[in-house]
Design an enzyme around this catalytic site. Structure first.
Site, short mmCIF file in Angstrom:
data_model
loop_
_atom_site.label_atom_id
_atom_site.label_comp_id
_atom_site.label_asym_id
_atom_site.label_seq_id
_atom_site.Cartn_x
_atom_site.Cartn_y
_atom_site.Cartn_z
N GLU A 213 0.88 -1.17 0.00
CA GLU A 213 0.00 0.00 0.00
C GLU A 213 0.91 1.21 0.00
O GLU A 213 1.44 1.61 1.05
CB GLU A 213 -0.90 -0.03 1.24
CG GLU A 213 -1.85 -1.22 1.30
CD GLU A 213 -2.99 -1.12 0.28
OE1 GLU A 213 -3.32 0.00 -0.15
OE2 GLU A 213 -3.54 -2.17 -0.08
N CYS A 247 -2.08 9.60 2.69
CA CYS A 247 -1.60 9.01 1.43
C CYS A 247 -2.48 9.35 0.25
O CYS A 247 -2.00 9.43 -0.88
CB CYS A 247 -1.48 7.49 1.57
SG CYS A 247 -3.02 6.71 2.04
P1 NAD Z 1 8.16 4.54 4.91
O1 NAD Z 1 8.12 3.77 3.65
O2 NAD Z 1 9.29 5.44 5.17
O3 NAD Z 1 8.05 3.58 6.20
C1 NAD Z 1 7.07 2.59 6.35
C2 NAD Z 1 7.63 1.48 7.20
O4 NAD Z 1 8.77 0.94 6.55
C3 NAD Z 1 8.07 1.86 8.60
O5 NAD Z 1 7.57 0.88 9.50
C4 NAD Z 1 9.58 1.84 8.54
O6 NAD Z 1 10.17 1.41 9.73
C5 NAD Z 1 9.88 0.85 7.45
N1 NAD Z 1 11.09 1.18 6.72
C6 NAD Z 1 11.54 2.42 6.39
N2 NAD Z 1 12.70 2.33 5.69
C7 NAD Z 1 13.00 1.01 5.57
C8 NAD Z 1 14.05 0.27 4.96
N3 NAD Z 1 15.05 0.88 4.32
N4 NAD Z 1 14.02 -1.07 5.03
C9 NAD Z 1 13.01 -1.70 5.66
N5 NAD Z 1 11.98 -1.05 6.26
C10 NAD Z 1 11.96 0.27 6.23
O7 NAD Z 1 6.76 5.32 4.89
P2 NAD Z 1 6.28 6.39 5.90
O8 NAD Z 1 7.19 7.59 5.79
O9 NAD Z 1 6.01 5.79 7.23
O10 NAD Z 1 4.85 6.76 5.27
C11 NAD Z 1 4.71 7.67 4.24
C12 NAD Z 1 4.44 7.00 2.92
O11 NAD Z 1 3.50 5.97 3.05
C13 NAD Z 1 3.87 7.96 1.91
O12 NAD Z 1 4.46 7.72 0.65
C14 NAD Z 1 2.42 7.60 1.87
O13 NAD Z 1 1.75 7.95 0.67
C15 NAD Z 1 2.45 6.14 2.09
N6 NAD Z 1 1.21 5.67 2.64
C16 NAD Z 1 0.43 4.85 1.90
C17 NAD Z 1 -0.79 4.43 2.40
C18 NAD Z 1 -1.71 3.53 1.63
O14 NAD Z 1 -2.67 3.05 2.20
N7 NAD Z 1 -1.46 3.27 0.36
C19 NAD Z 1 -1.19 4.85 3.67
C20 NAD Z 1 -0.36 5.67 4.39
C21 NAD Z 1 0.85 6.07 3.89
#
Ligand code: NAD
Length: 460
Positions: A213, A247
């Protein structure tokens, strides 16, 4: 909290628990969903406080955009689960008669759910509802960036579930990476597109299926035939809810030139109505999650600022901001903004808008404001996005009967309601036969039988 070295042990204990068959019992699943709801109600105040501490999330939005979604999902799931788990009888060609064909939903096993920080409670627990409903064990890794909410999720979950069934592993990137070394039966990830690619690559090592997602730049097209006041209110709400850290927030506005000025005036009026003259004093306006994201967003505060632009690094406050006369090639049009800054691009020719959208990564949501039915049909036909909401923003994601998810760069797979149950289930194809009749002509030796087979399947 579970230490990193124990991760492998937890996964293996969950696998053992799964193999006891306890989670296959539908009444067990329903009981766990009820327990989850009761635990959320019990910790309601702590959840609200955690979300306030992480994002200054107003209590109304905690209920309206986090808890109510989980409660609705649980109620809906409990209501339908006995039907969803039933084997589905399928059509069977006469050549397989006598017999019957079915799809049997079965749980996958041990799931990993990785959550983001923007709706940190809801986006970690809503997938869990699907995982429980489908009869899985699960490990949740909430976002470390929303640390207070991560702790309270851990508290809620450990209060009701034994760790061999469902547990929370808190921690940052290294913890996620360590989790990804384990073999799961499904990984459900919500977050950015860049990290989504990392997750998929790691999952591929174990051939683990993923639901991703993700995010993206969701366009909001405003054409001429609209109710200006209502459109402005709905766009303002969708964009500045949670200070733009949603998002499916409208990332940028594409406005027909002839109504642009009127729309901007109406959005300015809505903003004043929602957050007052000084949004920094509004109890209903959220804050930016972290210094890192604050700094990233402040870099966008340049160009033709029509409204807002004020910021305060100590409070992680960025005022609702509108940037006028933006061009497609401007830097603000490159990445998902994910903050309270709304770039405005004007257009005269809708063909150019459609082409521009289609040359960019497919967005998670697309918004269109117009009563023009032909234009509605054309945008639906000629653009691709995870979902579409016409004459409103955000609300399509709350419709339980509409699966939610992205397409292309905005994600893989869909969930909510029955779609969540499906994500965490394997639909096993089953053919049942009996011994009444056995068509011997199908068996070797084949000599002389081929013409009959060709006739049977329509090939002379
Ligand atoms: P992110 O991708 O930075 O982090 C999400 C998760 O991934 C966290 O739990 C984090 O610990 C983990 N993570 C981060 N970097 C990592 C790595 N290098 N290796 C492994 N795991 C890692 O996202 P965010 O900043 O928490 O959220 C923002 C993004 O999420 C935006 O792009 C937003 O659009 C998207 N989002 C999508 C939805 C949806 O339903 N489609 C909902 C909310 C947010």
């Amino acid at each position: 909290m579970i230490g990193q070295s124990l991760i492998g042990e937890v996964v293996s204990k969950q696998r053992q628990f799964f193999h006891t068959g306890a989670t296959r019992d539908v009444s067990f699943r329903i009981e766990q969903l009820q327990n989850l709801k009761q635990a959320i109600i019990k910790y309601d105040l702590e959840i609200t406080q955690a979300l306030k501490a992480d994002l200054n999330k107003p209590e109304f939005e905690v209920y309206g955009a986090e808890l109510s979604l989980i409660f609705t999902e649980i109620t809906d799931t409990i209501k339908h689960l006995n039907n969803w788990v039933k084997p589905q009888r399928k059509r069977l060609e006469f050549t397989f008669l006598p017999g019957s064909a079915y799809l049997y939903p079965e749980p996958l096993g041990v799931a990993l759910i990785i959550g983001p920080w923007n709706y940190p409670f809801q986006l970690s627990l809503l997938p869990l509802v699907g995982a429980i409903a489908a009869g899985n064990c699960a490990i949740i890794k909430p976002s470390e960036i929303a640390a207070n909410t991560s702790h309270v999720i851990n508290k809620v979950i450990s209060n009701i579930f034994p760790s061999e069934y469902i547990t929370v592993v808190e921690g940052g990137v290294e913890t996620t990476q360590e989790l990804l070394q384990e073999k799961f039966d499904h990984i459900f990830f919500t977050g950015g597109t860049a990290v989504g690619k990392i997750i998929m690559k790691e999952a591929a090592k174990h051939l683990t299926p993923v639901t991703l997602e993700l995010g993206g730049k969701s366009p909001c097209i405003v054409d001429t035939d609209i109710n200006l006041e209502v459109s402005a209110r709905r766009i303002t709400w969708g964009k500045f809810l949670n200070a733009g850290q949603t998002c499916i927030a409208p990332d940028y506005l594409l406005v027909h030139k002839s109504i642009k000025q009127d729309l901007l005036t109406a959005i300015a009026d809505s903003l004043k109505e929602f957050y007052g003259q000084n949004p920094i004093n509004s109890v209903d306006y959220a804050r930016i999650i972290s210094q890192k994201h604050y700094t990233r967003l402040v870099n966008y505060l340049k160009g033709d600022i029509y409204l807002g632009g004020e910021c305060d690094s100590e409070q992680l406050f960025i005022a609702p901001t509108i940037i006028n006369n933006v061009l497609w090639q401007d830097s603000i049009m490159e990445e998902e903004i994910f903050g309270p800054i709304l770039p405005v691009i004007e257009y005269e020719d809708i063909n150019e808008v459609i082409t521009a959208i289609n040359y960019r990564p497919k967005p998670l949501a697309l918004y269109l404001f117009t009563n023009n039915q032909d234009l509605q049909a054309r945008i639906l036909r000629e653009t691709s996005s995870g979902g579409v909401c016409i004459n409103d923003t955000i609300k399509h994601c709350g419709v339980a009967s509409l699966p939610f998810g992205g397409v292309g760069d905005s994600g893989i797979g869909k969930y909510h309601g029955k779609a969540s149950f499906d994500v965490f289930s394997h639909y096993k194809s089953v053919l049942k036969r009996n011994f009444v009749f056995d068509l011997k002509v199908l068996y070797p030796p084949y000599e002389g039988k081929l013409p009959m087979l060709k006739r049977l399947f329509g090939k002379k």
